[in-house]
Design an enzyme around this catalytic site. Structure first.
Site, short mmCIF file in Angstrom:
data_model
loop_
_atom_site.label_atom_id
_atom_site.label_comp_id
_atom_site.label_asym_id
_atom_site.label_seq_id
_atom_site.Cartn_x
_atom_site.Cartn_y
_atom_site.Cartn_z
N ARG A 37 48.26 -28.10 24.44
CA ARG A 37 49.26 -27.74 23.43
C ARG A 37 50.36 -26.87 24.03
NH1 ARG A 37 47.66 -27.84 17.78
NH2 ARG A 37 45.42 -28.11 17.87
N LEU A 40 49.07 -21.35 22.84
CA LEU A 40 47.62 -21.07 22.86
C LEU A 40 47.12 -20.83 21.43
CD1 LEU A 40 47.70 -18.65 25.96
CD2 LEU A 40 47.01 -21.06 25.94
N GLY A 180 36.45 -30.38 -0.24
CA GLY A 180 35.88 -29.39 0.68
C GLY A 180 36.84 -28.23 0.83
N GLY A 270 36.90 -33.99 6.29
CA GLY A 270 36.11 -33.43 7.38
C GLY A 270 36.85 -33.54 8.71
N HIS A 443 33.12 3.72 -5.57
CA HIS A 443 33.59 3.30 -6.89
C HIS A 443 35.07 3.63 -7.05
CE1 HIS A 443 33.59 2.54 -11.19
NE2 HIS A 443 34.24 3.69 -11.34
P1 FAD Z 1 40.15 -25.59 18.40
O1 FAD Z 1 40.70 -24.43 17.69
O2 FAD Z 1 40.28 -26.94 17.80
O3 FAD Z 1 40.85 -25.59 19.83
C1 FAD Z 1 40.62 -26.55 20.78
C2 FAD Z 1 41.81 -26.62 21.70
O4 FAD Z 1 41.46 -27.46 22.79
C3 FAD Z 1 43.04 -27.25 21.07
O5 FAD Z 1 44.15 -26.38 21.18
C4 FAD Z 1 43.28 -28.52 21.87
O6 FAD Z 1 44.66 -28.78 22.11
C5 FAD Z 1 42.59 -28.19 23.18
N1 FAD Z 1 42.12 -29.36 23.91
C6 FAD Z 1 41.42 -30.42 23.42
N2 FAD Z 1 41.11 -31.26 24.42
C7 FAD Z 1 41.62 -30.73 25.55
C8 FAD Z 1 41.62 -31.12 26.90
N3 FAD Z 1 41.02 -32.24 27.30
N4 FAD Z 1 42.25 -30.33 27.80
C9 FAD Z 1 42.87 -29.18 27.41
N5 FAD Z 1 42.89 -28.75 26.15
C10 FAD Z 1 42.26 -29.52 25.24
N6 FAD Z 1 38.06 -21.61 10.27
C11 FAD Z 1 37.81 -20.37 9.83
O7 FAD Z 1 36.84 -19.75 10.28
N7 FAD Z 1 38.59 -19.78 8.89
C12 FAD Z 1 39.64 -20.41 8.34
O8 FAD Z 1 40.33 -19.83 7.49
C13 FAD Z 1 39.94 -21.72 8.76
N8 FAD Z 1 40.97 -22.39 8.24
C14 FAD Z 1 41.26 -23.65 8.68
C15 FAD Z 1 42.32 -24.33 8.10
C16 FAD Z 1 42.62 -25.60 8.52
C17 FAD Z 1 43.79 -26.33 7.89
C18 FAD Z 1 41.87 -26.21 9.57
C19 FAD Z 1 42.22 -27.59 10.06
C20 FAD Z 1 40.80 -25.54 10.14
C21 FAD Z 1 40.48 -24.26 9.70
N9 FAD Z 1 39.41 -23.55 10.22
C22 FAD Z 1 39.12 -22.30 9.76
C23 FAD Z 1 38.56 -24.12 11.27
C24 FAD Z 1 38.96 -23.54 12.65
O9 FAD Z 1 40.33 -23.81 12.88
C25 FAD Z 1 38.11 -24.13 13.74
O10 FAD Z 1 36.74 -23.95 13.43
C26 FAD Z 1 38.40 -23.45 15.06
O11 FAD Z 1 39.75 -23.58 15.41
C27 FAD Z 1 37.53 -24.05 16.17
O12 FAD Z 1 37.82 -23.44 17.37
P2 FAD Z 1 37.60 -24.19 18.75
O13 FAD Z 1 38.01 -23.20 19.79
O14 FAD Z 1 36.27 -24.77 18.83
O15 FAD Z 1 38.62 -25.43 18.73
P1 NAI Z 2 34.68 -30.50 4.42
O1 NAI Z 2 33.53 -31.05 5.15
O2 NAI Z 2 34.70 -29.08 4.02
O3 NAI Z 2 34.92 -31.34 3.07
C1 NAI Z 2 35.14 -32.71 3.08
C2 NAI Z 2 34.83 -33.24 1.70
O4 NAI Z 2 35.28 -34.58 1.62
C3 NAI Z 2 33.36 -33.25 1.36
O5 NAI Z 2 33.17 -32.63 0.11
C4 NAI Z 2 33.01 -34.73 1.32
O6 NAI Z 2 31.98 -35.04 0.42
C5 NAI Z 2 34.32 -35.34 0.90
N1 NAI Z 2 34.52 -36.73 1.28
C6 NAI Z 2 34.15 -37.35 2.42
N2 NAI Z 2 34.54 -38.63 2.40
C7 NAI Z 2 35.18 -38.85 1.22
C8 NAI Z 2 35.84 -39.96 0.61
N3 NAI Z 2 35.93 -41.12 1.23
N4 NAI Z 2 36.38 -39.81 -0.62
C9 NAI Z 2 36.32 -38.61 -1.26
N5 NAI Z 2 35.71 -37.52 -0.72
C10 NAI Z 2 35.17 -37.64 0.50
O7 NAI Z 2 35.95 -30.88 5.33
P2 NAI Z 2 37.44 -30.37 5.31
O8 NAI Z 2 37.78 -29.77 3.99
O9 NAI Z 2 38.24 -31.52 5.81
O10 NAI Z 2 37.42 -29.24 6.40
C11 NAI Z 2 37.06 -29.54 7.75
C12 NAI Z 2 36.49 -28.35 8.43
O11 NAI Z 2 37.47 -27.34 8.62
C13 NAI Z 2 35.35 -27.76 7.65
O12 NAI Z 2 34.18 -27.99 8.38
C14 NAI Z 2 35.63 -26.31 7.57
O13 NAI Z 2 34.59 -25.57 8.09
C15 NAI Z 2 36.88 -26.07 8.40
N6 NAI Z 2 37.78 -25.26 7.59
C16 NAI Z 2 37.41 -23.99 7.29
C17 NAI Z 2 38.18 -23.21 6.48
C18 NAI Z 2 37.71 -21.85 6.15
O14 NAI Z 2 36.81 -21.36 6.80
N7 NAI Z 2 38.29 -21.20 5.16
C19 NAI Z 2 39.44 -23.69 5.92
C20 NAI Z 2 39.72 -25.06 6.26
C21 NAI Z 2 38.91 -25.79 7.08
#
Ligand code: FAD
Ligand code: NAI
Length: 464
Positions: A37, A40, A180, A270, A443
């Site tokens: 990316r 970072l 989700g 997911g 409290h």
């Molecule tokens: P990632 O953060 O996915 O990072 C992996 C990195 O590896 C990426 O930057 C990618 O470009 C890089 N990469 C991949 N392949 C290669 C390669 N071959 N060479 C070099 N670089 C590579 N989690 C929470 O706990 N709280 C939240 O509020 C939360 N909100 C979220 C909201 C959204 C919309 C989404 C999508 C996810 C959210 N998550 C949240 C989940 C969280 O973002 C992930 O669990 C977390 O980022 C995972 O960290 P990671 O280091 O495993 O991977």
């Molecule tokens: P999720 O696994 O939380 O929810 C996906 C939902 O889609 C499930 O309820 C599932 O039953 C439903 N689903 C699956 N196939 C379907 C279909 N064909 N039609 C209708 N419903 C269907 O996945 P989500 O929301 O995409 O998040 C992905 C990951 O990102 C999660 O594992 C979560 O841990 C992480 N994340 C965490 C956040 C946080 O910690 N606040 C915020 C956003 C993401």
């Protein structure tokens, strides 16, 4: 000359990878991190946790001003939405934090190898046309959006979470596929900003994995906020014509199909681990049936010298889980004993109110411990929540009936994400519900509801 270019090479600079790199460097190991990316911080900082919270926070202000909550407090305003500016503050938050990681890399003398890495063998990768060697390689490549078969994500009408963070105008009707975490957080953002939001969920209830009471109560609250739900329904296709989409759906258990029109469809069903292009074949490392890389407790994969952490390995896909695994993995590489207690990883949905849990659901606790004791306390009876006009939610404490040891805590409350930290800490220390009930809580705080729910396990809450 050293045998390897680096002691540790981390692939991926998300919360797992960048934290592992920093910890390894702090422990005196020569460290590099490959990241393809532009910035970072991985999914979390660029397109996940941080930008979504920036939009949730800003939309919460708008909602409070537009929908009467401020008025109820005697503050009369006539808000006007400036979506460009709202996006601007989101981008600023991302820029500040991703830049902060770059600063930390420099401070800790970590080399950022700019490009996507793929294995040549267990101790070398190719990145940006160069071969780099390391004694230890940590795979921290994270995850990406799970596509819905036959549905094309164009990031305009049919969007993933990334597109949903950047919409240029408030949709008239957003359909969220998946009830989700992403669906509810981003659905809430656009609902608050004025969109009609319909959430289509395959299962009979939203938020799979959470405690049944919490799932049901959360849905009631979202419904009150105007989100409509179609449960037990699967989307079988999405057809886009111009700026409109038509979804075809049918009951998950089979039956007649129906259609739904929308001008924005968010696919949030997911996420899947990122292993494509990593060259795992070159090192003979296989993924499991869910596409994840399996490790032992120390985060070692089946290939000597190759480690894996974060979303690419089994467990909840959460930033704090990835970070803790990054620290533990780096410590193990350095010869220390790095441990992550996977039984106690809090999960939080950052809606209003927040929804949080740690440990077992009541159902799982019964399966594991036989008899359990449960105490619940409604936020309606918590003085601070009531004073703040935030009566929705509850706290639920579950303990093993024999030992009274707390095995699960669930909260719906405005600051549930903060409240759950004390529950996680208590559980790490092996606390009983009595320990929590007899701990003095300040409290008036929302956290008193945790104490009262623990008192309810003992059969004696004060305020209900
Ligand atoms: P990632 O953060 O996915 O990072 C992996 C990195 O590896 C990426 O930057 C990618 O470009 C890089 N990469 C991949 N392949 C290669 C390669 N071959 N060479 C070099 N670089 C590579 N989690 C929470 O706990 N709280 C939240 O509020 C939360 N909100 C979220 C909201 C959204 C919309 C989404 C999508 C996810 C959210 N998550 C949240 C989940 C969280 O973002 C992930 O669990 C977390 O980022 C995972 O960290 P990671 O280091 O495993 O991977
Ligand atoms: P999720 O696994 O939380 O929810 C996906 C939902 O889609 C499930 O309820 C599932 O039953 C439903 N689903 C699956 N196939 C379907 C279909 N064909 N039609 C209708 N419903 C269907 O996945 P989500 O929301 O995409 O998040 C992905 C990951 O990102 C999660 O594992 C979560 O841990 C992480 N994340 C965490 C956040 C946080 O910690 N606040 C915020 C956003 C993401």
């Amino acid at each position: 000359m050293a045998e390897f270019d680096y002691d540790v090479l981390v692939i991926g600079a998300g919360p797992g990878g960048y934290v592992a790199a920093i910890r390894a460097a702090q422990l005196g190991l020569k460290t590099a991190c490959a990241e393809g990316r532009e910035t970072l911080g991985g999914t979390c900082l660029n397109v996940g946790c941080i930008p979504s919270k920036a939009m949730l926070h800003a939309s919460e202000y708008y909602d409070a001003a537009a929908n009467g909550a401020m008025d109820d407090m005697g503050i009369e305003v006539a808000p006007k939405l400036n979506l460009d500016k709202m996006h601007g503050q989101r981008r600023d938050a991302v820029k500040g934090l991703t830049g902060g990681i770059e600063f930390l890399f420099k401070k800790n003398k970590i080399d950022w190898l700019k490009g996507y890495a793929s294995f040549k063998d267990a101790h070398s990768v190719k990145v940006a046309g160069k071969t780099v060697t390391a004694k230890n390689i940590i795979i921290a490549t994270g995850s990406s959006v799970t596509p819905l078969l036959g549905v094309e994500i164009d990031e305009k009408v049919v969007v993933s979470s990334t597109g949903a963070l950047e919409l240029e105008k408030v949709p008239e009707h957003m359909v969220v596929i998946g009830g989700g975490v992403i669906g509810l957080e981003l659905g809430s953002v656009w609902r608050r900003l004025g969109a009609k939001v319909t959430c289509v969920e395959f299962l009979d209830e939203i938020l799979p994995g959470m405690d049944a009471d919490i799932r049901k109560e959360s849905r009631k609250i979202f419904k009150k906020q105007g989100i409509e739900f179609k449960l037990g329904t699967k989307v079988t296709g999405v057809e886009v014509k111009g700026k409109k989409a038509t979804l075809t759906m049918e009951p998950a258990k089979g039956g007649d199909s129906e259609t739904l029109e929308a001008d924005c469809v968010l696919v949030a069903i997911g996420r899947k681990p990122n292993t494509d292009g990593l060259g795992l074949d070159a090192i003979g490392l296989e993924v499991n049936e869910r596409g994840q890389i399996e490790t032992d407790h120390d985060f070692r994969t089946a290939v000597d010298g190759v480690w894996a952490i974060g979303d690419v390995v089994p467990g909840p896909m959460l930033a704090h889980k990835a970070e803790d695994e990054g620290i533990a993995c780096a410590e193990n590489i350095a010869g220390m004993t790095g441990i992550v207690n996977h039984a106690i990883i809090p999960g939080v949905v950052y809606t209003k109110p927040e929804i949080a849990g740690v440990g077992l659901t009541e159902e799982d606790a019964k399966a594991e411990y036989g008899e359990v004791k449960v105490g619940k306390f409604p936020m309606l009876a918590n003085s601070r929540a009531k004073t703040n006009h935030e009566p929705d939610g509850l706290v639920k404490v579950i303990s093993d009936a024999k030992s009274d040891r707390v095995v699960g805590v669930w909260c719906i409350a405005v600051p549930a994400g903060t409240m759950i930290a004390q529950a996680a800490q208590a559980m790490e220390f092996g606390a009983t519900s009595e320990d929590i009930a007899y701990t003095c809580h300040a409290h008036p705080t929302h956290s008193e509801a945790v104490k009262e729910a623990a008192m309810a396990v003992q059969g004696k809450p004060i305020h209900i």
